[in-house]
Design an enzyme around this catalytic site. Sequence first.
Site, mmCIF file in Angstrom:
data_model
loop_
_atom_site.group_PDB
_atom_site.id
_atom_site.type_symbol
_atom_site.label_atom_id
_atom_site.label_comp_id
_atom_site.label_asym_id
_atom_site.label_seq_id
_atom_site.Cartn_x
_atom_site.Cartn_y
_atom_site.Cartn_z
ATOM 1 C CE1 TYR A 32 -32.577 9.796 12.769
ATOM 2 C CE2 TYR A 32 -32.740 10.515 15.051
ATOM 3 C CZ TYR A 32 -32.066 10.494 13.841
ATOM 4 O OH TYR A 32 -30.881 11.173 13.707
ATOM 5 C CB SER A 64 -29.431 10.657 16.929
ATOM 6 O OG SER A 64 -30.301 11.450 17.707
#
Length: 250
Positions: A147, A132
């Site tokens: 995350y 990400s």
Amino acid sequence: MRTVIVGASTGLGRCLGIALAQRGAKVALLARRQELLEAAAGEAGHGAFAVTCDVTDAASCQDAVQAVVARLGGIDAVVYSTGIGVLRRIEDLDAESWMRSFETNVVGASLFTAAALPHLAESRGAIAYLSSVSASVTEPWPGLAAYTVSKAALDKLVEAWRAEHPQVGFTRVVVGDCAGGEGIGASQFAADWDQDLAGELLTEWLQRRLLSGSLMEIENLVDMVEAVLRCGAAATVPSIQVTPRRPGNA
């Protein structure tokens, strides 16, 4: 190209699995939810098939790999797209939330890699891990600490695997805002989020310009992932970034 997509029941993994099968790859779709996998395999056609796998369980990973090899005769490529994102202010994250994030996003990635390694080494194949922008490109996104931190750990995990097993191609694929699928193919990433908190944080994300303001088409991601996988170990691509242009940029 005998390809395994891990996390193929919804979201980007599902989109990648369907697209690669329709482009001629022999595709095994893996995740926990068999019903959703079967639906994805039906949409993909071209011999795509479903295999149940819980990446947090080493035995399940081994069983899934054996089932794939029994069907395909080997493995040339893997995409690890599985990921969960707990939405919570960092001071409100409990131990269970941290453990769940690392168990799926990091430990699961390593357990599945270990299970597939002998077959990838034999074929001199490649494995791509979806990461990400929040882990390496932008500042951390408020509310997504577990995350972001786990994806940063995944990035280093990819390097560790590459250092010890150069006979396999290990690639980090940094993904930005992407259109993804529709209906059953839509990402379930935010399905369990507190919507009031999500609204508050969305305002913060926009103020900090963490969102790009545009969405990349899924075909662009498929193109890049397919290219990485077809390189195999012979031309390892350590990392690629696939993100949309911000509005107004050339």
